[in-house]
Design an enzyme around this catalytic site. Structure first.
Site, PDB file in Angstrom:
ATOM      1  N   ASP A  14       0.830  -1.210   0.000  1.00 15.97           N
ATOM      2  CA  ASP A  14       0.000   0.000   0.000  1.00 15.97           C
ATOM      3  C   ASP A  14       0.864   1.260   0.000  1.00 15.97           C
ATOM      4  OD1 ASP A  14      -2.480  -1.349   0.129  1.00 15.97           O
ATOM      5  OD2 ASP A  14      -2.094  -1.797   2.228  1.00 15.97           O
TER       6      ASP A  14
ATOM      7  N   ASP B 130      -3.829  12.093  22.367  1.00 12.28           N
ATOM      8  CA  ASP B 130      -2.579  12.008  21.596  1.00 12.28           C
ATOM      9  C   ASP B 130      -2.692  12.721  20.257  1.00 12.28           C
ATOM     10  OD1 ASP B 130      -1.332  10.705  23.553  1.00 12.28           O
ATOM     11  OD2 ASP B 130      -1.163   8.771  22.561  1.00 12.28           O
TER      12      ASP B 130
END
Ligand SMILES: NC(=O)c1ccc[n+]([C@@H]2O[C@H](COP(=O)([O-])OP(=O)(O)OC[C@H]3O[C@@H](n4cnc5c(N)ncnc54)[C@H](O)[C@@H]3O)[C@@H](O)[C@H]2O)c1
Ligand SMILES: Nc1ncnc2c1ncn2[C@@H]1O[C@H](COP(=O)(O)OP(=O)(O)OP(=O)(O)O)[C@@H](O)[C@H]1O
Length: 542
Positions: free
Chosen positions: A306, A415
């Site tokens: 990918d 985060d």
């Protein structure tokens, strides 16, 4: 404050301020202001008027700080607005020229079709190659099943757009003799449905009744109207199996298919080290040059995982030729083709028609607080998977203010945040708890990374919105943004990232068709919902 001055200024700038504030978020209705080229000059006049107004007023006192600041802001707004209107006028002139060429080409095509109804030849083919050649070709549009079919007028045909405008003077042979790209048409239709015209009107409201006339997204099929002539191959670096296959594939494409082949400079060196007979292979010098290749390249082939598809897509900052991705990695959500059968696959693709998945990309734009008065801003970045804004090396929570079309969405404390395409929904977004979404569903995934709150569920937003993520001025730390996992940039307090769906999707060839390939990838790649089947010998409802 001088009330008279403020009133006069307001009359002059009311439109300016509306435009600028909206436009900086990518939502402004540019048409309302810059719809005709004259706006450029009228805006210049307005700008001049503002200047005059400012100089005519009684001298300002040094204490009139607000007024000075206001007048500076006005000048900046007027300057930006003028630049924008000029850009718009240029774009409109260019669009008008394209339209003119399109009309011309279409009438030429229709004329030729009329003259040659039996072989159904596409007009530009006949002019470039001659009728004899076309009559022999096995793949003439409209001849399938022995039928002589006229083109529907609404079809989308690439050759109008893709005629080779000029020759590049690249020292690496980019100034090849090709005259134009292969043309193809796209058609939409569900399985078994003969409808190959995509209706633009998705919702109708005749007699006050709202009905949906068509689906917005359908399985798309690509049919070549002229034979592809040029391919570009991107390969995963440092892989022996990829290198071996690329040598074999380049030779086959040239000797058996007579195609022009472009490869990356690194690969050209590898090929030449194999044999000097590869000197027909073309390449480019820097990555800017490759974007100029788009008008000449019919097909992109990727050999890798990918990541190689992402890499290939990132090379095209505008339209991308269809990609045929061969799987030579471990997962391969976007790489449905098996490299062992590359000859059969490429034969089928070059012959067409092929099903394609139209994968939307996000265009991402950083707006720096310190450059808020500058007209020139950083270049857009296009991502096929996602833009990730996270805390980087900082140990503090991110504090990201998020807006969707200027409506406050939320403040991300955690985060970070992933803004993903639906193609990217099976990548980082999935790992952060986002849904898996079929790549042809139009939308933007809004997925938090480790949010410090129990109720922060991921969202999927519609494809027409613009999302803005801003680091507030009172944030304890800066944030970092990366694009498809690469090109990390720091966002300081006051900086913002603005994302919306880009007008240039990436089309990837399907092995079977879009939905089949998607389901196969989540089954094979992720073992999605794999569970031993429960046996039937046990308690039952009576
Ligand atoms: N925690 C995570 O899952 C995580 C962390 C960082 C980056 N990523 C992903 O890695 C991508 C970059 O890929 P790379 O190959 O350059 O880096 P890489 O070599 O680190 O590979 C990352 C993995 O993500 C997979 N992947 C990439 N795009 C995918 C997609 N659309 N659907 C399913 N899986 C996909 C790749 O096959 C590969 O296995 C980023 O765009 C991001 O989505 C994932
Ligand atoms: N042509 C290229 N030039 C430079 N870097 C590339 C190129 N193609 C791929 N890469 C990079 O190499 C890395 C690995 O590529 P890719 O994901 O295709 O292989 P892989 O990791 O073996 O596949 P998988 O993740 O499926 O196991 C990616 O980060 C990608 O960006």
């Amino acid at each position: 404050m001088k009330p008279f001055l403020v009133m006069s200024l307001n009359q002059n700038i009311v439109n300016f301020t509306q435009f600028s504030w909206q436009d900086s978020f990518g939502n402004g209705d540019v048409n309302s202001l810059g719809a005709n080229p004259e706006n450029g000059s009228s805006l210049a006049q307005s700008e001049k008027a503002v200047e005059e107004l400012l100089t005519q007023q009684t001298p300002m006192l040094a204490t009139d700080d607000h007024l000075i600041e206001f007048s500076e802001a006005l000048r900046t707004v007027a300057k930006a607005l003028r630049g924008s209107a000029e850009g718009k006028a240029l774009a409109q002139a260019e669009a008008a020229e394209w339209k003119r060429r399109y009309e011309l080409e279409r009438s030429k095509n229709q004329e030729l079709l009329h003259k040659a109804p039996l072989n159904g030849v596409c007009a530009d083919e006949s002019s470039s190659k001659g009728m004899d050649h076309l009559a022999k070709s096995p793949r003439r549009h409209g001849q399938e099943n022995g039928k002589s079919e006229r083109y529907p007028l609404e079809r989308i045909c690439s050759h109008d757009l893709l005629q080779d405008g000029g020759e590049s003077n690249s020292p690496n042979g980019c100034n090849n003799k090709l005259k134009r790209k292969a043309s193809f048409k796209l058609s939409w239709g569900c399985k078994g449905q003969a409808n190959d015209q995509h209706k633009k009107e998705i919702v109708s409201f005749e007699s006050g009744n709202i009905t949906t006339a068509d689906r917005s997204s359908k399985q798309i099929s690509l049919t070549w109207e002229t034979n592809p002539q040029t391919v570009i191959i991107f390969t995963k670096p440092n892989s022996t199996s990829v290198r071996v296959l690329s040598v074999e594939m380049v030779r086959w494409l040239r000797e058996h298919k007579g195609l022009n082949v472009y490869v990356e400079p690194r690969v050209k060196a590898e090929l030449l080290s194999e044999s000097s007979s590869f000197d027909f292979v073309q390449t480019w010098e820097d990555d800017k040059e490759i974007s100029l290749l788009h008008p000449k390249v019919d097909l992109v082939i990727t050999l890798g995982g990918d990541g190689t598809v992402l890499w290939a897509a990132s090379m095209f900052k505008g339209p991308v030729p269809p990609i045929v991705p061969f799987s030579m990695g471990s997962l391969g959500f976007m790489t449905p083709f098996h490299s062992e059968q590359y000859r059969d696959c490429l034969e089928a693709v070059l012959k067409g028609p092929i099903s394609i998945t139209l994968r939307h990309r996000l265009q991402c734009h950083i707006i720096r607080d310190k450059a808020r008065h500058d007209y020139e801003t950083e270049e857009n970045t296009l991502v096929l998977n996602e833009a990730t804004i996270e805390r980087g090396i900082s140990s503090y929570l991110t504090n990201l203010e998020c807006y969707c079309d200027n409506s406050f969405v939320t403040c991300v404390q955690g985060d970070g945040l992933i803004l993903s395409t639906t193609s990217g929904s099976t990548a980082y977004s999935l790992a952060a708890g986002g849904s898996m979404v079929h790549p042809q569903v139009p939308g933007i995934l809004f997925t938090p990374i480790c949010p410090h709150s129990l109720s922060f569920r991921p969202l999927i937003l519609p494809d027409h919105v613009t999302v803005r993520v801003q680091v507030p001025f009172n944030s304890r730390s800066s944030a970092w943004v990366s694009f498809d996992g690469k090109g990390r940039k720091q966002l300081e307090a006051g900086d913002a990232l603005v994302c919306s769906i880009a007008p240039w999707p990436v089309s990837t060839a399907c092995q079977v068709e879009s939905t089949h390939d998607f389901l196969r990838s989540i089954h094979d790649g992720l073992h999605w919902n794999l569970r031993k089947t429960q046996s039937s010998d046990g308690p039952r409802d009576t």
